[in-house]
Design a protein around this motif. Structure first.
Motif, short mmCIF file in Angstrom:
data_model
loop_
_atom_site.label_atom_id
_atom_site.label_comp_id
_atom_site.label_asym_id
_atom_site.label_seq_id
_atom_site.Cartn_x
_atom_site.Cartn_y
_atom_site.Cartn_z
N LEU A 1 111.80 111.58 56.81
CA LEU A 1 111.89 112.81 57.60
C LEU A 1 111.41 112.60 59.03
N ARG A 2 110.39 111.77 59.20
CA ARG A 2 109.91 111.46 60.54
C ARG A 2 110.99 110.72 61.34
N ASN A 3 111.64 109.75 60.69
CA ASN A 3 112.71 109.00 61.36
C ASN A 3 113.89 109.88 61.72
N ALA A 4 114.09 110.94 60.93
CA ALA A 4 115.20 111.87 61.18
C ALA A 4 114.83 112.92 62.22
N GLY A 5 113.60 112.87 62.72
CA GLY A 5 113.19 113.81 63.75
C GLY A 5 112.84 115.19 63.24
N LEU A 6 112.50 115.29 61.97
CA LEU A 6 112.18 116.60 61.39
C LEU A 6 110.70 116.92 61.45
N ILE A 7 109.85 115.91 61.35
CA ILE A 7 108.40 116.14 61.30
C ILE A 7 107.67 115.18 62.22
N GLU A 8 106.40 115.50 62.44
CA GLU A 8 105.56 114.68 63.31
C GLU A 8 104.14 114.65 62.76
N PRO A 9 103.62 113.44 62.48
CA PRO A 9 102.21 113.35 62.06
C PRO A 9 101.30 113.46 63.28
N ARG A 10 100.20 114.22 63.16
CA ARG A 10 99.25 114.35 64.25
C ARG A 10 97.89 113.87 63.76
N GLN A 11 97.37 112.89 64.48
CA GLN A 11 96.14 112.23 64.07
C GLN A 11 95.03 113.22 63.76
N GLY A 12 94.52 113.15 62.53
CA GLY A 12 93.41 113.97 62.13
C GLY A 12 93.74 115.41 61.83
N LEU A 13 95.01 115.79 62.01
CA LEU A 13 95.39 117.20 61.80
C LEU A 13 96.34 117.39 60.63
#
Length: 250
Positions: free
Chosen positions: A58-70
């Motif tokens: 999903l990240r590679n598809a541009g759907l989600i984004e991990p945010r450090q510590g959040l």
């Protein structure tokens, strides 16, 4: 929030499809935070490895984004690239849809092959069929050899776009093809029927019978769909063994 997943398709594919649908439908909106890894593992009944693979897709598809510590958050909507790997994740209905896609593509490929294949091309097709027989006789599922046969038909057309499309579909639909082959391996009469269908395609291509080749390829897919429809519920619920095969497929 989510139900446990199971079925004869890779678990990571299923999880990616479930999460993608939640995002595309708006149930998970821009800026929403996804459940934690631990929560997804518990809700979906899968391992952390499966969840991480699905999130990576999903990240590679541009759907989600991990945010450090959040945590992991849904990105703003935009025109998104086609992701057939995620779209193939489901059970019986989805595998049957895969068969429909193959029927359209491979019927036309066989038609063109009948008018363009050289003797060398025909030899490669015949060698591919022999390889399927050898793989099955050795106890294999013949998936790679099956893909190679259909790829050889496309390659004989000389149409680079068609070759690339068939190759791409073969890669992303590999799980569905594996399920189809697993179903056909349940009975000796199925195995022989598939073998005859393949040889009918080759015979029409070799004879230069374009319409006959198209009809043979489409008939092969129609029969594959019928064999899947006739599979009992036990086949579709024996998830664990098939999931192992699908998760370890190259």
């Amino acid at each position: 929030m989510f139900s446990k997943v199971s079925g004869p398709v890779r678990l990571a594919d299923q999880v990616a499809a479930i999460l993608s649908e939640e995002i595309e439908s708006g149930r998970l909106a821009e800026g929403d935070q996804l459940p934690t890894e631990v929560a997804l593992v518990k809700q979906l009944g899968v391992s952390r490895t499966v969840v991480r693979e699905a999130l990576s897709r999903l990240r590679n598809a541009g759907l989600i984004e991990p945010r450090q510590g959040l945590g992991v958050f849904v990105l703003p909507r935009r025109t998104r690239p086609l992701d057939l790997e995620a779209e193939t994740a489901d059970t019986k209905a989805r595998v049957l849809q895969i068969v429909e896609v193959r029927r359209a593509m491979e019927g036309e490929a066989a038609c063109l092959a009948a008018t363009r294949a050289t003797p060398r091309d025909v030899t490669r097709m015949r060698q591919a069929l022999d390889a399927i027989d050898s793989a099955v006789a050795a106890g294999g599922d013949g998936v790679e050899e099956d893909l190679a046969f259909h790829r050889s038909i496309a390659e004989s057309t000389g149409n680079a776009v068609l070759v690339s499309t068939v190759r791409y579909l073969g890669e992303v639909l590999r799980g569905g093809i594996r399920v189809t082959r697993a179903n056909e391996a349940r009975r000796d009469d199925f195995i022989e029927a598939v073998r005859q269908e393949h040889h009918a395609i080759l015979a029409a291509v070799e004879a230069g019978d374009a319409e006959g080749a198209r009809a043979a390829a489409r008939r092969h897919m129609d029969h594959a769909a019928s064999r899947l429809q006739d599979a009992d519920d036990g086949f579709w619920t024996r998830a664990e063994d098939l999931d192992v095969d699908l998760d370890t497929a190259p």
